[in-house]
Write an enzyme that holds these catalytic residues in place. Structure first.
Site, short mmCIF file in Angstrom:
data_model
loop_
_atom_site.label_atom_id
_atom_site.label_comp_id
_atom_site.label_asym_id
_atom_site.label_seq_id
_atom_site.Cartn_x
_atom_site.Cartn_y
_atom_site.Cartn_z
CD GLU A 34 -2.79 1.17 2.47
OE1 GLU A 34 -2.76 0.24 3.29
OE2 GLU A 34 -3.52 2.17 2.57
NE ARG A 258 3.62 -7.96 10.93
CZ ARG A 258 3.00 -7.35 9.91
NH1 ARG A 258 2.05 -7.92 9.24
NH2 ARG A 258 3.33 -6.13 9.59
CE LYS A 268 2.99 0.23 4.90
NZ LYS A 268 2.52 -0.04 3.54
P1 ATP Z 1 2.66 -2.18 7.99
O1 ATP Z 1 1.76 -2.87 8.96
O2 ATP Z 1 4.09 -2.20 8.38
O3 ATP Z 1 2.19 -0.84 7.61
P2 ATP Z 1 1.43 -3.47 5.85
O4 ATP Z 1 1.22 -4.92 5.96
O5 ATP Z 1 0.28 -2.58 6.07
O6 ATP Z 1 2.65 -3.08 6.73
P3 ATP Z 1 1.56 -3.38 3.05
O7 ATP Z 1 2.06 -2.27 2.21
O8 ATP Z 1 0.12 -3.65 3.06
O9 ATP Z 1 2.08 -3.07 4.50
O10 ATP Z 1 2.39 -4.70 2.79
C1 ATP Z 1 2.80 -5.17 1.54
C2 ATP Z 1 3.19 -6.60 1.68
O11 ATP Z 1 4.26 -6.75 2.59
C3 ATP Z 1 2.04 -7.43 2.23
O12 ATP Z 1 1.95 -8.62 1.49
C4 ATP Z 1 2.42 -7.67 3.65
O13 ATP Z 1 1.88 -8.87 4.13
C5 ATP Z 1 3.95 -7.70 3.57
N1 ATP Z 1 4.52 -7.34 4.86
C6 ATP Z 1 4.31 -6.21 5.57
N2 ATP Z 1 4.98 -6.23 6.73
C7 ATP Z 1 5.65 -7.41 6.76
C8 ATP Z 1 6.52 -8.03 7.71
N3 ATP Z 1 6.85 -7.45 8.86
N4 ATP Z 1 7.02 -9.25 7.40
C9 ATP Z 1 6.72 -9.84 6.24
N5 ATP Z 1 5.91 -9.32 5.31
C10 ATP Z 1 5.37 -8.11 5.56
MG MG Z 2 -1.54 -2.80 4.94
#
Ligand code: ATP
Ligand code: MG
Length: 552
Positions: A34, A258, A268
């Site tokens: 995102e 994760r 984020k």
């Molecule tokens: P955050 O919670 O840090 O904002 P998010 O999951 O909202 O992260 P996205 O941009 O939606 O961030 O994530 C893009 C991809 O990265 C998704 O497939 C998500 O599952 C993966 N991802 C995000 N954080 C992690 C992590 N700590 N370990 C492994 N994969 C991750």
């Molecule tokens: Mg997300």
């Protein structure tokens, strides 16, 4: 690189699918960020997994921006994400945006309404939450649930046409208000949001929810293996259900644990707070766990890929020690970084028996770890040198192998010297150390027969360049700041940045470039910072030479 390892569970699934001839032998994954912030090391794990899997099985990976929430998203983030994925060493097959599917998604929603599987609900968010029941009690329906297909079609079209304010109505899937999976209790599909979108502008005032966008986007692209993190396990039922009812490409979702790293935060939202509240110098502050921060800190793509490989693909959440990340960069830089000398806490050394005004050009290997060598550089030597204050003791205790009065040490790539006397200021601080050198002890042609235990680094005062060096420590004082009482920001390490503003470096370091870290001999690995100017070079400490962290 750890080439020989057993398959992880996702590779096992892919191999089974290939063996069964599924998807015509095709593997297509996607990385779906995102664009609401910069990528962090957790995303690197997901990137390495998705792109790595495709690479291994001759497949491809799409980069899809999951931009269904207009409020928090921005092109700045899109650009940084692309830069980071490329820098990590991966190439995507297609650059795609979930927002490009808004028309398809709208049509999908209409189709579900026509099938009697979706309805427009006028309830407020609070009412909907209250009617949802609890994990042990079934939810209650409301009168909107029984609206006719015709009425729903009209109301949904009116929602799209902007006839209602934000929050006045939502489109919900009509599934099962008694499902033990709370997400199946008539989840929201669309909400009204009169907001400008970074790509679709003002075309839309209704936006699909994650659950009504992600699986469909996967299906439109014919993704074969849609890999996400464990918190999406309960969403899988919804993912499969929409795909089945819409009769679209049957993408499949798989979940892994994760990455959690200690002494930092990874969401984020929290990283944005650190940036906005000025705790760090932007998203790429070298203390941030962002890819851009790690890059500025001196981490290499290879070290991050190796780290992701070593932690593996787990099915259960755990906490990874940041020491492993540091180990990976140390290993990489030991093999690749050129060795240079820098004196971080200088004190003057005068060689009494060395001719005044004389300069010798000595040579030092760039990297003795490289087989066959990696070339060498010239190092000017003279009568007056800078050495590290901690490398001298007036009265050296036993086992102190550096310089003392009456004891000997080797100057790296130069001569053996013996401490003779000191000059002190009125407060008793040493301002100058005097020594004598052994002319026959020159490195490479030493005929002195003298053996010394210690070697110290130095810089000729006449040729030294000045630099600023930024020493970083962990950004947080506790392992898991998000899990402590109060605000995570209360646990920031107040000493996470120490600036040394008068460091002497050898003249060759004037050629240093960002992104090509060097080892300051005996001091650690460092890389040029983007704040450097022609007049003042700034170096970031990437990592120490050894793991010196003491748990508080
Ligand atoms: P955050 O919670 O840090 O904002 P998010 O999951 O909202 O992260 P996205 O941009 O939606 O961030 O994530 C893009 C991809 O990265 C998704 O497939 C998500 O599952 C993966 N991802 C995000 N954080 C992690 C992590 N700590 N370990 C492994 N994969 C991750
Ligand atoms: Mg997300």
């Amino acid at each position: 690189m750890s080439e020989e390892r057993s398959l992880n569970f996702i590779e096992e699934i892919v191999e089974e699918d290939l063996a069964a001839g599924k998807n015509g032998g095709r593997v297509l994954t996607r990385f779906p960020p995102e664009p609401n912030g910069y990528l962090h090391i957790g995303h690197a794990k997901s990137i390495c997994l998705n792109f790595g899997l495709a690479k291994k099985y001759n497949g491809q990976t799409n980069l899809r921006f999951d931009d269904t929430n207009p409020v928090k998203e921005d092109v700045e983030y899109v650009d940084s994400i692309k830069e980071d994925v490329k820098w990590l060493g991966f190439e995507w097959a297609n650059e795609l945006y979930a927002s490009d599917y808004f028309d398809n998604l709208y049509d999908f929603a209409v189709l579900l309404i026509q099938k009697g599987l979706a309805y427009v609900d006028d309830s407020t968010a609070e009412e909907i939450a209250a009617q949802k029941g609890t994990p042990t009690e079934p939810g209650k329906g409301n009168q909107y649930r029984n609206r006719s297909v015709e009425e729903n079609l009209q109301l949904f079209a009116d929602m799209k046409d902007g006839k209602y304010p934000d929050g006045a109505k939502v489109l919900r899937a009509k599934i099962d208000l008694a499902s033990p999976n709370m997400l199946l209790r008539d989840p929201l599909m669309y909400r009204i949001k009169h907001a400008h979108h970074h790509r679709t502008g003002d075309k839309w005032c209704i936006y699909p929810m994650y659950d009504f966008a992600h699986g469909q986007s996967d299906a439109i692209e014919e993704i074969t293996h849609s890999i996400c993190t464990l918190e999406f396990v309960p969403h899988r039922a919804l993912y499969d259900l929409f795909i089945k009812e819409l009769e679209i490409f049957p993408s499949k979702q798989y979940e892994f644990a994760r990455l959690n790293l200690n002494y930092t935060v990874m969401s984020k939202r929290k990283l944005l707070q650190l940036v906005e509240d000025g705790f760090v110098d932007g998203w790429d502050d070298p203390r941030m766990p962002t890819i851009s921060g790690l890059r500025r800190r001196g981490y290499t793509p290879a070290s991050i890929r190796e780290f992701c490989e070593r932690i593996g693909v787990a099915k259960r959440e755990n906490m990874i020690d940041v020491g492993l990340l540091e180990f990976c960069i140390r290993e990489d830089l030991n093999k690749t970084a050129w060795r240079r000398m820098a004196v971080l806490d200088p004190v003057k050394l005068v060689i009494d028996n060395y001719a005044e005004g004389q300069t010798e050009i000595l040579h030092g290997e760039n990297n003795p770890e490289v087989e066959g060598g990696d070339g060498s550089r010239e190092i000017p030597f003279g009568k007056e040198l800078w050495i590290e204050r901690e490398d001298f003791m007036e009265v050296p205790p036993k086992k102190y192998f550096r310089l003392g009065i009456g004891t000997m040490v080797r100057l790296k790539n130069a001569y053996i010297i013996k401490g003779e006397s000191v000059v002190k200021d009125a407060d008793g601080n040493i301002t100058e150390i005097h020594c004598t050198y052994i002319p026959e002890s020159k490195s490479g042609s030493d005929t002195s027969g003298i053996n010394v235990k210690g070697t110290i680094h130095w810089i000729s005062t006449e040729h030294a360049k000045e630099a600023e060096v930024r020493m970083y420590d962990r950004l947080f004082q506790v392992e898991d700041p998000s899990n402590e009482d109060g605000d995570f920001k209360d646990y920031i390490n107040p000493n996470s940045l120490q600036i040394l503003d008068k460091v002497y470096i050898e003249p060759d370091l004037a050629n240093a470039v960002a992104g090509k870290p060097v080892q300051f001999i005996r001091k650690g690995y460092f890389t040029l910072d983007k704040n450097s100017t022609a007049g003042k070079l700034v170096f970031n400490r990437t990592v120490t030479l050894k793991d010196g962290w003491v748990k508080k």
